[in-house]
Design a protein around this motif. Structure first.
Motif, short mmCIF file in Angstrom:
data_model
loop_
_atom_site.label_atom_id
_atom_site.label_comp_id
_atom_site.label_asym_id
_atom_site.label_seq_id
_atom_site.Cartn_x
_atom_site.Cartn_y
_atom_site.Cartn_z
N TYR A 44 8.79 1.89 -5.42
CA TYR A 44 7.50 1.28 -5.13
C TYR A 44 7.37 -0.07 -5.83
O TYR A 44 7.97 -0.31 -6.88
CB TYR A 44 6.35 2.20 -5.57
N GLN A 45 6.55 -0.93 -5.25
CA GLN A 45 6.22 -2.21 -5.86
C GLN A 45 4.83 -2.09 -6.48
O GLN A 45 3.93 -1.49 -5.88
CB GLN A 45 6.21 -3.33 -4.81
N LEU A 46 4.66 -2.65 -7.66
CA LEU A 46 3.34 -2.60 -8.27
C LEU A 46 3.12 -3.78 -9.19
O LEU A 46 4.06 -4.45 -9.64
CB LEU A 46 3.12 -1.29 -9.03
N VAL A 47 1.85 -4.02 -9.47
CA VAL A 47 1.39 -5.01 -10.43
C VAL A 47 0.33 -4.33 -11.27
O VAL A 47 -0.66 -3.84 -10.74
CB VAL A 47 0.79 -6.25 -9.73
N ARG A 48 0.57 -4.27 -12.58
CA ARG A 48 -0.38 -3.58 -13.46
C ARG A 48 -0.92 -4.53 -14.51
O ARG A 48 -0.18 -5.32 -15.10
CB ARG A 48 0.30 -2.39 -14.15
N TYR A 49 -2.22 -4.44 -14.72
CA TYR A 49 -2.89 -5.21 -15.76
C TYR A 49 -3.72 -4.22 -16.57
O TYR A 49 -4.81 -3.84 -16.16
CB TYR A 49 -3.77 -6.31 -15.16
N ALA A 50 -3.15 -3.76 -17.69
CA ALA A 50 -3.77 -2.69 -18.50
C ALA A 50 -3.93 -1.45 -17.63
O ALA A 50 -2.95 -0.95 -17.08
CB ALA A 50 -5.09 -3.16 -19.10
N ASP A 51 -5.16 -0.95 -17.46
CA ASP A 51 -5.34 0.27 -16.67
C ASP A 51 -5.78 0.00 -15.24
O ASP A 51 -6.12 0.92 -14.51
CB ASP A 51 -6.33 1.20 -17.36
N ASP A 52 -5.75 -1.26 -14.82
CA ASP A 52 -5.98 -1.62 -13.41
C ASP A 52 -4.61 -1.94 -12.79
O ASP A 52 -3.85 -2.73 -13.35
CB ASP A 52 -6.87 -2.85 -13.29
N PHE A 53 -4.32 -1.36 -11.65
CA PHE A 53 -3.03 -1.65 -11.05
C PHE A 53 -3.08 -1.53 -9.54
O PHE A 53 -3.94 -0.86 -8.96
CB PHE A 53 -1.92 -0.78 -11.63
N ILE A 54 -2.15 -2.24 -8.92
CA ILE A 54 -1.99 -2.25 -7.47
C ILE A 54 -0.58 -1.73 -7.14
O ILE A 54 0.40 -2.23 -7.68
CB ILE A 54 -2.14 -3.67 -6.89
N ILE A 55 -0.50 -0.75 -6.28
CA ILE A 55 0.78 -0.29 -5.73
C ILE A 55 0.86 -0.82 -4.30
O ILE A 55 -0.10 -0.66 -3.53
CB ILE A 55 0.90 1.23 -5.74
N LEU A 56 1.96 -1.44 -3.94
CA LEU A 56 2.09 -2.08 -2.63
C LEU A 56 3.12 -1.35 -1.77
O LEU A 56 4.13 -0.86 -2.28
CB LEU A 56 2.49 -3.55 -2.79
N ALA A 57 2.83 -1.29 -0.49
CA ALA A 57 3.72 -0.61 0.46
C ALA A 57 3.71 -1.37 1.78
O ALA A 57 2.85 -2.22 2.03
CB ALA A 57 3.26 0.83 0.67
N LYS A 58 4.69 -1.05 2.63
CA LYS A 58 4.79 -1.72 3.93
C LYS A 58 4.13 -0.93 5.06
O LYS A 58 4.10 -1.38 6.20
CB LYS A 58 6.25 -2.01 4.25
N SER A 59 3.61 0.27 4.72
CA SER A 59 2.90 1.07 5.73
C SER A 59 1.84 1.89 5.02
O SER A 59 1.94 2.16 3.82
CB SER A 59 3.85 1.99 6.48
N ARG A 60 0.83 2.31 5.78
CA ARG A 60 -0.22 3.13 5.19
C ARG A 60 0.31 4.50 4.74
O ARG A 60 -0.04 4.95 3.65
CB ARG A 60 -1.39 3.29 6.16
N PRO A 61 1.15 5.19 5.54
CA PRO A 61 1.70 6.47 5.07
C PRO A 61 2.46 6.33 3.75
O PRO A 61 2.39 7.21 2.89
CB PRO A 61 2.62 6.90 6.21
#
Length: 312
Positions: free
Chosen positions: A214-231
């Motif tokens: 998985y790809q992600l960007v985390r800033y302390a306890d806020d984070f985004i996980i990125l994907a190429k599809s909704r599933p």
């Protein structure tokens, strides 16, 4: 590590770090200016106590400030002397912790920022990762498990004197206006050492997500996980919940959502919508509004009780 900890250069650097934060006095009422007025004496006394193993921190001063939505956030403020001691340990531990952290972590680290986190999100978006899990942890700092935390620390730090200090600061006493309580879990927001420990604790989450691709960007306890599809994003969310359960943490259900760049979302105060990033222009910088400030702490009674207690 003790000689490096109590070295004059390190303690002076630690005070400079604390002074730059413009913090308030702790339970002893000693302000930054008062501490600085007798700086040579204060640092020499701190060094002597650390060297002799007689150093102990005063209780944290717990107050409530308003978050952006007006709800209360607890801050636990150490005395200036204790902040300097924490900063001195921070100076030694930061270069040891840094190699263990992942590139996806952007908070509380030198050379990293909200801007760089946003640029990394843009880069991943432009590579086709347009579906996201916009995640936030439920009361993260308040729920860090002490046993798990020290198991992680022990993989990096073996010095018993440094470990003793970290335990004193993590399992801290807190004055809430009526009682002095001991923290059974969590780490104090407001302590110099806490951001370093908070990043280390979540490194397991970063590693687990990266290991699954998985790809992600985390800033302390806020984070985004990125994907190429909704599933794929849905699977990532389920996997994340499992990792967090292992860490005795949970997502904040109200602030966690599956979305995408076309629908838009907010992260770190920025708005990501389609191929644009917006900074809200009507966002004045607000001073922290204090909702509760405890009455003066009876330091003399506390020290007398400590002196008379076994091992005091």
């Amino acid at each position: 590590m003790l000689p490096h900890l109590i070295a004059s250069d390190n303690l002076n650097l630690a005070f400079a770090r604390v002074e730059a934060s413009h913090g308030m006095a702790g339970v002893d009422g000693i302000t930054m200016a008062t501490f600085k007025h007798n700086l040579t004496f204060q640092l020499a006394k701190l060094a002597a106590d650390l060297h002799a193993g007689t150093y102990f921190p005063l209780p944290l001063l717990r107050l409530l400030v308003a978050k952006a939505d007006g709800s209360p956030r607890a801050l636990a403020v150490p005395a200036v002397r204790d902040r300097v001691a924490q900063a001195a340990v921070f100076n030694l531990l930061e270069p040891l912790f840094e190699p263990h952290l992942e590139e996806v972590s952007f908070a509380y680290r030198q050379g990293r920022s909200v801007r760089l986190a946003a640029l990394r999100l843009k880069e991943l978006r432009d590579h086709g990762y347009r579906f996201v899990v916009n995640a936030d942890l439920d009361a993260y700092f308040d729920n860090i498990d002490h046993a798990l935390l020290f198991a992680k620390i022990a993989t990096i730090v073996s010095d018993p004197q440094i470990l003793r200090l970290l335990r004193l600061w993590v399992r801290a006493e807190v004055y809430d206006g009526k009682w002095v309580l001991v923290m059974e879990k969590g780490i104090p927001q407001g302590a110099v050492i806490s951001p370093l420990l908070a990043n280390l604790f979540l490194d397991e989450l970063d590693e687990a997500l990266l290991a699954r691709g998985y790809q992600l960007v985390r800033y302390a306890d806020d984070f985004i996980i990125l994907a190429k599809s909704r599933p794929e994003a849905e699977t990532a969310l389920e996997f994340t919940e499992g990792i967090l359960a292992r860490l005795h943490l949970a997502l904040d259900a109200e602030d966690t959502a599956l979305t995408d760049f076309d629908q838009g979302f907010t992260f770190l105060g920025l708005i990501f919508l389609k191929d644009a990033i917006f900074t809200p222009f009507d966002r004045p910088k607000r001073a922290k509004r204090v909702l509760y400030f405890p009455p003066p702490f009876d330091l003399a009674a506390y020290l007398a009780a400590r002196k008379s207690s076994p091992g005091g």
